[in-house]
Each structure stands twice: as structure tokens, then as C-alpha cells.
Design a protein around this motif. Structure first.
Motif, PDB file in Angstrom:
ATOM      1  N   ALA A  42       0.828  -1.202   0.000  1.00  0.00           N
ATOM      2  CA  ALA A  42       0.000   0.000   0.000  1.00  0.00           C
ATOM      3  C   ALA A  42       0.867   1.258   0.000  1.00  0.00           C
ATOM      4  CB  ALA A  42      -0.916  -0.008   1.226  1.00  0.00           C
ATOM      5  N   SER A  43       0.250   2.396  -0.313  1.00  0.00           N
ATOM      6  CA  SER A  43       0.965   3.673  -0.283  1.00  0.00           C
ATOM      7  C   SER A  43       1.543   3.926   1.106  1.00  0.00           C
ATOM      8  CB  SER A  43       0.010   4.821  -0.651  1.00  0.00           C
ATOM      9  OG  SER A  43      -0.421   4.702  -1.979  1.00  0.00           O
ATOM     10  N   GLY A  44       2.771   4.440   1.125  1.00  0.00           N
ATOM     11  CA  GLY A  44       3.402   4.793   2.388  1.00  0.00           C
ATOM     12  C   GLY A  44       4.060   3.651   3.130  1.00  0.00           C
ATOM     13  N   CYS A  45       4.187   2.481   2.468  1.00  0.00           N
ATOM     14  CA  CYS A  45       4.762   1.326   3.174  1.00  0.00           C
ATOM     15  C   CYS A  45       6.277   1.269   3.076  1.00  0.00           C
ATOM     16  CB  CYS A  45       4.138   0.027   2.659  1.00  0.00           C
ATOM     17  SG  CYS A  45       4.653  -0.449   0.998  1.00  0.00           S
ATOM     18  N   GLY A  46       6.900   2.170   2.330  1.00  0.00           N
ATOM     19  CA  GLY A  46       8.356   2.210   2.271  1.00  0.00           C
ATOM     20  C   GLY A  46       8.968   1.639   1.007  1.00  0.00           C
ATOM     21  N   LYS A  47       8.146   1.316  -0.005  1.00  0.00           N
ATOM     22  CA  LYS A  47       8.672   0.726  -1.241  1.00  0.00           C
ATOM     23  C   LYS A  47       9.668   1.655  -1.934  1.00  0.00           C
ATOM     24  CE  LYS A  47       4.685   0.384  -3.292  1.00  0.00           C
ATOM     25  NZ  LYS A  47       3.878   1.116  -2.297  1.00  0.00           N
ATOM     26  N   SER A  48       9.236   2.884  -2.155  1.00  0.00           N
ATOM     27  CA  SER A  48      10.105   3.836  -2.863  1.00  0.00           C
ATOM     28  C   SER A  48      11.313   4.208  -2.019  1.00  0.00           C
ATOM     29  CB  SER A  48       9.315   5.094  -3.240  1.00  0.00           C
ATOM     30  OG  SER A  48       8.324   4.788  -4.204  1.00  0.00           O
ATOM     31  N   THR A  49      11.150   4.247  -0.705  1.00  0.00           N
ATOM     32  CA  THR A  49      12.298   4.507   0.174  1.00  0.00           C
ATOM     33  C   THR A  49      13.343   3.418   0.019  1.00  0.00           C
ATOM     34  OG1 THR A  49      10.944   5.704   1.786  1.00  0.00           O
ATOM     35  CG2 THR A  49      13.026   4.785   2.576  1.00  0.00           C
ATOM     36  N   LEU A  50      12.902   2.161  -0.010  1.00  0.00           N
ATOM     37  CA  LEU A  50      13.846   1.056  -0.216  1.00  0.00           C
ATOM     38  C   LEU A  50      14.573   1.202  -1.542  1.00  0.00           C
ATOM     39  CD1 LEU A  50      12.216  -2.305   0.977  1.00  0.00           C
ATOM     40  CD2 LEU A  50      14.286  -1.207   1.833  1.00  0.00           C
ATOM     41  N   THR A 192       5.607  -1.250  -7.326  1.00  0.00           N
ATOM     42  CA  THR A 192       4.266  -1.098  -7.868  1.00  0.00           C
ATOM     43  C   THR A 192       3.227  -1.239  -6.765  1.00  0.00           C
ATOM     44  OG1 THR A 192       2.713  -1.891  -9.566  1.00  0.00           O
ATOM     45  CG2 THR A 192       4.014  -3.555  -8.412  1.00  0.00           C
ATOM     46  N   HIS A 193       2.022  -0.702  -7.040  1.00  0.00           N
ATOM     47  CA  HIS A 193       0.852  -0.965  -6.216  1.00  0.00           C
ATOM     48  C   HIS A 193       0.030  -2.119  -6.779  1.00  0.00           C
ATOM     49  CE1 HIS A 193       1.469   3.300  -4.924  1.00  0.00           C
ATOM     50  NE2 HIS A 193       1.047   2.826  -3.786  1.00  0.00           N
ATOM     51  N   SER A 194       0.304  -2.494  -8.030  1.00  0.00           N
ATOM     52  CA  SER A 194      -0.552  -3.425  -8.762  1.00  0.00           C
ATOM     53  C   SER A 194      -0.150  -4.872  -8.523  1.00  0.00           C
ATOM     54  CB  SER A 194      -0.483  -3.112 -10.263  1.00  0.00           C
ATOM     55  OG  SER A 194      -1.076  -4.145 -11.017  1.00  0.00           O
ATOM     56  N   VAL A 195      -1.081  -5.655  -8.005  1.00  0.00           N
ATOM     57  CA  VAL A 195      -0.823  -7.075  -7.779  1.00  0.00           C
ATOM     58  C   VAL A 195      -0.634  -7.794  -9.106  1.00  0.00           C
ATOM     59  CG1 VAL A 195      -1.824  -9.223  -6.907  1.00  0.00           C
ATOM     60  CG2 VAL A 195      -1.998  -7.127  -5.552  1.00  0.00           C
ATOM     61  N   ILE A 205       8.442 -11.874  -5.649  1.00  0.00           N
ATOM     62  CA  ILE A 205       7.588 -10.793  -5.158  1.00  0.00           C
ATOM     63  C   ILE A 205       7.781 -10.660  -3.656  1.00  0.00           C
ATOM     64  CG2 ILE A 205       5.213  -9.991  -4.839  1.00  0.00           C
ATOM     65  CD1 ILE A 205       4.491 -11.632  -7.347  1.00  0.00           C
ATOM     66  N   VAL A 206       8.012  -9.425  -3.208  1.00  0.00           N
ATOM     67  CA  VAL A 206       8.081  -9.119  -1.780  1.00  0.00           C
ATOM     68  C   VAL A 206       6.959  -8.145  -1.456  1.00  0.00           C
ATOM     69  CG1 VAL A 206       9.391  -7.842  -0.033  1.00  0.00           C
ATOM     70  CG2 VAL A 206      10.519  -9.615  -1.394  1.00  0.00           C
ATOM     71  N   VAL A 207       6.113  -8.533  -0.500  1.00  0.00           N
ATOM     72  CA  VAL A 207       5.026  -7.680  -0.025  1.00  0.00           C
ATOM     73  C   VAL A 207       5.464  -7.025   1.275  1.00  0.00           C
ATOM     74  CG1 VAL A 207       2.631  -7.599   0.781  1.00  0.00           C
ATOM     75  CG2 VAL A 207       3.270  -9.130  -1.116  1.00  0.00           C
ATOM     76  N   LEU A 208       5.274  -5.709   1.353  1.00  0.00           N
ATOM     77  CA  LEU A 208       5.642  -4.960   2.550  1.00  0.00           C
ATOM     78  C   LEU A 208       4.405  -4.617   3.362  1.00  0.00           C
ATOM     79  CD1 LEU A 208       8.320  -2.445   1.197  1.00  0.00           C
ATOM     80  CD2 LEU A 208       8.687  -4.681   2.241  1.00  0.00           C
ATOM     81  N   SER A 209       4.573  -4.594   4.679  1.00  0.00           N
ATOM     82  CA  SER A 209       3.501  -4.192   5.583  1.00  0.00           C
ATOM     83  C   SER A 209       3.297  -2.683   5.513  1.00  0.00           C
ATOM     84  CB  SER A 209       3.860  -4.596   7.013  1.00  0.00           C
ATOM     85  OG  SER A 209       4.956  -3.815   7.480  1.00  0.00           O
ATOM     86  N   SER A 210       2.222  -2.209   6.144  1.00  0.00           N
ATOM     87  CA  SER A 210       2.054  -0.766   6.291  1.00  0.00           C
ATOM     88  C   SER A 210       3.176  -0.227   7.163  1.00  0.00           C
ATOM     89  CB  SER A 210       0.687  -0.436   6.888  1.00  0.00           C
ATOM     90  OG  SER A 210       0.508  -1.104   8.128  1.00  0.00           O
ATOM     91  N   ARG A 211       3.353   1.106   7.114  1.00  0.00           N
ATOM     92  CA  ARG A 211       4.485   1.733   7.781  1.00  0.00           C
ATOM     93  C   ARG A 211       4.567   1.392   9.267  1.00  0.00           C
ATOM     94  NH1 ARG A 211       3.954   7.843   7.201  1.00  0.00           N
ATOM     95  NH2 ARG A 211       2.929   7.663   9.202  1.00  0.00           N
ATOM     96  N   PRO A 212       5.773   1.094   9.756  1.00  0.00           N
ATOM     97  CA  PRO A 212       7.048   0.968   9.033  1.00  0.00           C
ATOM     98  C   PRO A 212       7.100  -0.327   8.227  1.00  0.00           C
ATOM     99  CG  PRO A 212       7.378   0.417  11.343  1.00  0.00           C
ATOM    100  CD  PRO A 212       5.957   0.882  11.218  1.00  0.00           C
ATOM    101  N   GLY A 247      -2.509 -10.738  -3.518  1.00  0.00           N
ATOM    102  CA  GLY A 247      -3.549  -9.770  -3.202  1.00  0.00           C
ATOM    103  C   GLY A 247      -4.016  -9.890  -1.757  1.00  0.00           C
ATOM    104  N   HIS A 248      -4.186 -11.101  -1.289  1.00  0.00           N
ATOM    105  CA  HIS A 248      -4.588 -11.301   0.104  1.00  0.00           C
ATOM    106  C   HIS A 248      -3.522 -10.758   1.052  1.00  0.00           C
ATOM    107  CE1 HIS A 248      -6.280 -13.218   3.668  1.00  0.00           C
ATOM    108  NE2 HIS A 248      -5.084 -13.685   3.930  1.00  0.00           N
ATOM    109  N   ALA A 249      -2.255 -11.007   0.738  1.00  0.00           N
ATOM    110  CA  ALA A 249      -1.162 -10.532   1.598  1.00  0.00           C
ATOM    111  C   ALA A 249      -1.120  -9.011   1.627  1.00  0.00           C
ATOM    112  CB  ALA A 249       0.178 -11.096   1.120  1.00  0.00           C
ATOM    113  N   VAL A 250      -1.331  -8.369   0.472  1.00  0.00           N
ATOM    114  CA  VAL A 250      -1.307  -6.912   0.411  1.00  0.00           C
ATOM    115  C   VAL A 250      -2.455  -6.327   1.233  1.00  0.00           C
ATOM    116  CG1 VAL A 250      -1.613  -4.917  -1.120  1.00  0.00           C
ATOM    117  CG2 VAL A 250      -0.113  -6.795  -1.806  1.00  0.00           C
ATOM    118  N   ARG A 251      -3.657  -6.892   1.077  1.00  0.00           N
ATOM    119  CA  ARG A 251      -4.804  -6.379   1.831  1.00  0.00           C
ATOM    120  C   ARG A 251      -4.624  -6.596   3.325  1.00  0.00           C
ATOM    121  NH1 ARG A 251      -7.307  -8.705  -2.687  1.00  0.00           N
ATOM    122  NH2 ARG A 251      -7.711 -10.636  -1.535  1.00  0.00           N
ATOM    123  N   ALA A 252      -4.131  -7.768   3.706  1.00  0.00           N
ATOM    124  CA  ALA A 252      -3.931  -8.042   5.132  1.00  0.00           C
ATOM    125  C   ALA A 252      -2.866  -7.120   5.726  1.00  0.00           C
ATOM    126  CB  ALA A 252      -3.540  -9.495   5.316  1.00  0.00           C
ATOM    127  N   ALA A 253      -1.814  -6.837   4.954  1.00  0.00           N
ATOM    128  CA  ALA A 253      -0.723  -5.992   5.447  1.00  0.00           C
ATOM    129  C   ALA A 253      -1.171  -4.542   5.603  1.00  0.00           C
ATOM    130  CB  ALA A 253       0.462  -6.062   4.485  1.00  0.00           C
TER     131      ALA A 253
END
Length: 255
Positions: A42-50, A192-195, A205-212, A247-253
């Protein structure tokens, strides 16, 4: 016995903060050469920072980042493609790519042929002499990809490069990027945001949690790639299963 070749990218106990805001939690991640890693969340999870940490645009608050065994430096060892093409409007299409080659020390007599080769690789055979404003947004993004792979860097970093494009152009560029990255043999990190985009492009594929941002799913993608069209690939049951899992992992995170 000779030592093993260093990983293309290695993050060890990496954390990053902006003042009191922790953007990236503790992350350890290793990418072998030739891997196409997609970071999704999701937005703000640190993808672009990484991605900026891997590019060397920023230094981690804690931990270590290595690219090819050494600390990354901006403009050295990695090509970068942003959400907007960031081309120079006062130069021609070919001139934008030629400038990258000139900075890399490619001799003048070799640049024109190399520009033609790169534009052909991204499906733009006859636009070298056009101005940037004379081509479409999708074509501009192809030029940005050609510019990023112009220099023989082992690493290609892409920060939501297709987010601002229409769906048809986005799908075409996804196909182009997958082909070009395979031909060039680069290690790629794609945000990307797109699953669907993650499953279509990634070998991992690596899914990141919401911040941090922390890693909540690290998944290899073992889909057939050779001898299959994009529509056939997306129609496979295993493609649908992977898309559902991610998709499930992204929504849960993000919850």
C-alpha cells in the motif's frame, strides 16, 4: 578456493527514518544476479524509500545496503526509471539517450549506432530525431527505459514507471520491459501498487507491511515464460492462484 561473487543487492538489518517517522522497519533481503524483484504494498509502506536506498540516493538510518558488494552511489552501477520519464525537452529522443552514453564515456562514433540499437529494443525504430513533446507518454516512458539500460549497469531500478499510463499502454510496456530485461540480463527491482503487474513481471515478489515497512511475504514466481503469450500467461490457473495469494497478503498488510 575463490570467493563467491557478491549478491547483486544485499540489505542487512536495514531501517530508515525521516525524523521521528520510521518509514522502513528492519529488513534483510538478498537478490542474486538476474532476478526480477517486485516490491508491492500500500501507499506509504516504504517501497520507494527502499528503492532510493538501493540506488544510493539515501543512506539507511541503521543497517547496511550493498550493491555488487559495495555501498551504492547515485548514478553508479544502476539505471533508474521514475514514474515520470524525466526526459530533457530541449533534446531530441536520440539526444536524451546519447547524453547518457556520453556521460558513460562511450566514444562519439559509437553513440549513434548504440542509440539506434536501444530504440529498436524498446520498439521505437524511427523516432530518434523527434522532440520529446512529439511522442506519446507511453513512448516517452520507453525512451526512459532505453536511457536507463544504455549504460552497461548490472542493476535496473524502476519506481512505478507505468502508474500514470492508460491500461492498454501499461500492458504493452509491461511486455516490453519483461522482454528487454530478459535480453539485457539485468537484475531488476520494480516498485508497484498493482498485484497483477507484480505477478506478470516478477521472478520474485516481496510484499511490505504498512508503515514501518517490513517484509510480510517473500514469494518466488515460477510461471512459464517461454513460448507463451501474455494473455495465455494471465489465463493460467497458477497465475490466478498467485495473484490471489499476493492480493490477500497486500490487503492483510494494509489493514
Amino acid at each position: 578456493m575463490p570467493s563467491a561473487e557478491p549478491a547483486a543487492v544485499a540489505l542487512t538489518d536495514v531501517q530508515h527514518s525521516y525524523g521521528n517517522v520510521v518509514a522502513v522497519g528492519t529488513i534483510t533481503l538478498t537478490l542474486p544476479a538476474g532476478e526480477f524483484l517486485v516490491l508491492v504494498g500500500a501507499s506509504g509502506c516504504g517501497k520507494s524509500t527502499l528503492l532510493r536506498l538501493i540506488a544510493g540516493f539515501e543512506e539507511p538510518t541503521a543497517g547496511a545496503v550493498r550493491a555488487g558488494g559495495v555501498p551504492p552511489r547515485p548514478g553508479r552501477g544502476a539505471g533508474m526509471v521514475f514514474q515520470q520519464p524525466r526526459l530533457l525537452p530541449w533534446r531530441t529522443v536520440g539526444g536524451n539517450i546519447e547524453l547518457a552514453l556520453r556521460y558513460a564515456g562511450v566514444p562519439a562514433q559509437a553513440r549513434r549506432a548504440r542509440v539506434a540499437e536501444l530504440l529498436a529494443r524498446v520498439g521505437l525504430y524511427d523516432v530518434a530525431d523527434r522532440r520529446v513533446w512529439q511522442i506519446s507518454g507511453g513512448q516517452q516512458q520507453r525512451v526512459a527505459i532505453a536511457r536507463a539500460i544504455a549504460v552497461d549497469n548490472p542493476l535496473l531500478l524502476l519506481d512505478e514507471p507505468f502508474a500514470a499510463l492508460d491500461a492498454l499502454t501499461r500492458e504493452r510496456l509491461q511486455e516490453d520491459l519483461r522482454r528487454v530485461s530478459h535480453e539485457a540480463g539485468r537484475t531488476c527491482v520494480f516498485v508497484t501498487h498493482s498485484v497483477d503487474e507484480a505477478v506478470f513481471l516478477g521472478s520474485r515478489i516481496v510484499v511490505l507491511s504498512s508503515r514501518p515497512g517490513r517484509i510480510v511475504l517473500d514469494l518466488p514466481v515460477n510461471l512459464p515464460r517461454a513460448g507463451i503469450t501474455p494473455d495465455e500467461l494471465r489465463g493460467l490457473p497458477e497465475y490466478a492462484a498467485l495473484r490471489a495469494q499476493v492480493g490477500h497478503a497486500v490487503r492483510a498488510a494494509a489493514a
